[in-house]
Design a protein around this motif. Structure first.
Motif, PDB file in Angstrom:
ATOM      1  N   ILE A  10       0.859  -1.188   0.000  1.00 13.50           N
ATOM      2  CA  ILE A  10       0.000   0.000   0.000  1.00 13.50           C
ATOM      3  C   ILE A  10       0.893   1.234   0.000  1.00 13.50           C
ATOM      4  CG2 ILE A  10      -1.884   1.200   1.166  1.00 13.50           C
ATOM      5  CD1 ILE A  10      -2.641  -1.381   2.534  1.00 13.50           C
ATOM      6  N   THR A  11       0.664   2.145  -0.950  1.00 15.95           N
ATOM      7  CA  THR A  11       1.497   3.341  -1.089  1.00 15.95           C
ATOM      8  C   THR A  11       0.640   4.591  -1.200  1.00 15.95           C
ATOM      9  OG1 THR A  11       1.593   2.945  -3.484  1.00 15.95           O
ATOM     10  CG2 THR A  11       3.447   2.158  -2.173  1.00 15.95           C
ATOM     11  N   ARG A  12       1.165   5.700  -0.668  1.00 17.45           N
ATOM     12  CA  ARG A  12       0.445   6.969  -0.750  1.00 17.45           C
ATOM     13  C   ARG A  12       0.548   7.521  -2.168  1.00 17.45           C
ATOM     14  NH1 ARG A  12      -1.743   9.559   3.116  1.00 17.45           N
ATOM     15  NH2 ARG A  12      -0.497   8.473   4.695  1.00 17.45           N
ATOM     16  N   ARG A  13      -0.608   7.723  -2.797  1.00 17.15           N
ATOM     17  CA  ARG A  13      -0.673   8.171  -4.189  1.00 17.15           C
ATOM     18  C   ARG A  13       0.007   9.523  -4.359  1.00 17.15           C
ATOM     19  NH1 ARG A  13      -5.960   8.257  -4.627  1.00 17.15           N
ATOM     20  NH2 ARG A  13      -5.972   5.978  -4.691  1.00 17.15           N
ATOM     21  N   GLY A  14       0.824   9.630  -5.395  1.00 16.45           N
ATOM     22  CA  GLY A  14       1.515  10.881  -5.685  1.00 16.45           C
ATOM     23  C   GLY A  14       2.819  11.048  -4.938  1.00 16.45           C
ATOM     24  N   VAL A  15       3.107  10.134  -3.984  1.00 14.58           N
ATOM     25  CA  VAL A  15       4.345  10.197  -3.209  1.00 14.58           C
ATOM     26  C   VAL A  15       5.223   8.984  -3.504  1.00 14.58           C
ATOM     27  CG1 VAL A  15       5.363  10.407  -0.905  1.00 14.58           C
ATOM     28  CG2 VAL A  15       3.141  11.477  -1.398  1.00 14.58           C
ATOM     29  N   PHE A  16       4.614   7.786  -3.423  1.00 13.02           N
ATOM     30  CA  PHE A  16       5.311   6.542  -3.741  1.00 13.02           C
ATOM     31  C   PHE A  16       4.435   5.698  -4.657  1.00 13.02           C
ATOM     32  CE2 PHE A  16       7.271   7.727   0.294  1.00 13.02           C
ATOM     33  CZ  PHE A  16       8.616   7.480   0.060  1.00 13.02           C
ATOM     34  N   LYS A  17       5.070   4.763  -5.357  1.00 14.46           N
ATOM     35  CA  LYS A  17       4.328   3.777  -6.134  1.00 14.46           C
ATOM     36  C   LYS A  17       4.943   2.409  -5.879  1.00 14.46           C
ATOM     37  CE  LYS A  17       2.010   2.909 -10.506  1.00 14.46           C
ATOM     38  NZ  LYS A  17       1.682   3.446 -11.850  1.00 14.46           N
ATOM     39  N   GLY A  18       4.088   1.427  -5.607  1.00 22.23           N
ATOM     40  CA  GLY A  18       4.573   0.097  -5.297  1.00 22.23           C
ATOM     41  C   GLY A  18       4.352  -0.883  -6.432  1.00 22.23           C
TER      42      GLY A  18
END
Length: 220
Positions: free
Chosen positions: A114-122
């Protein structure tokens, strides 16, 4: 070289009572956010045991990649659309969506990124290990042993070989990598996670399947 031992992780019950989750890693860490279940992190990698059909927790502003690790099938409903998820087939969906799971063939275990959209991408990729070709785990990655027998050694510092961060894939083939001569291999148990590094890059050899989770900062 850092190894996260799955057997040492604490199980946290779901809010709906449908299963338990063990957190492998998060950023910021659970200690910094006080409560790893509250979504006070920018990314989290965890393994869940699902024993009851029901709603999934919502994670507004997040993106999710879910991969079934044990069990035959998870029937995932996302905003009313049904998606049959088979073992080792990663599936991406929005944490904002109304999601629920049914268990037509019994209990399952799954890997959640699970990643914060616009900050990280998994990203999650499943690869087949080899006893002759070591698979490197780079900075920003976790290598999680899913099945079989394997061991890890510190690799050659600064090695540029490896599998690039990619989309969700079915089982593939590990990359060639020579390893560090004389390094003593450390055995891995099922679901142990190797933390990647670009200095003395860990290298995994064995037979079985490995999940490679890549967390990329958006814009890098």
């Amino acid at each position: 070289m850092e190894i996260i031992r799955y057997a040492e992780l604490k199980a946290h019950p779901w809010r709906n009572g449908g299963g338990v989750t063990r957190e492998l890693a998060s950023h910021p860490t659970a200690a910094a956010t006080q409560d790893s279940t509250a979504g006070g992190w920018d990314w989290r990698v965890s393994i869940a045991e699902v024993s009851k059909a029901g709603d999934f927790s919502a994670f507004p502003g997040m993106d999710r990649v879910l991969t079934v690790l044990e069990g035959e099938l998870l029937l995932l409903s996302v905003d009313g659309a049904e998606h049959p998820l088979e073992k080792y087939r990663p599936f991406r969906f929005s944490g904002d969506a109304a999601a629920a799971g049914a268990l037509p063939t019994g209990d399952i275990r799954d890997l959640n990124v699970i990643t914060r959209r616009g900050v990280f991408k998994g990203y999650t990729s499943i690869i087949e290990l080899s006893k002759k070709r070591a698979h490197p785990v780079f900075e920003g990655q976790l290598g999680i042993l899913l099945q079989g027998q394997a061991a890890v050694t510190p690799g050659t510092a600064g090695t540029q070989l490896g599998t690039p961060s990619g989309g969700e894939t079915a089982p593939g083939t590990a990359a060639d990598s020579p390893g560090t001569p004389g390094a003593e291999p450390t055995p891995l148990a099922r679901y142990d996670a190797v933390v990647g590094s670009d200095t003395g890059t860990p290298e995994i050899l064995g037979r079985g399947f490995l999940a490679v989770v890549s967390i990329d900062r958006v814009g890098d």
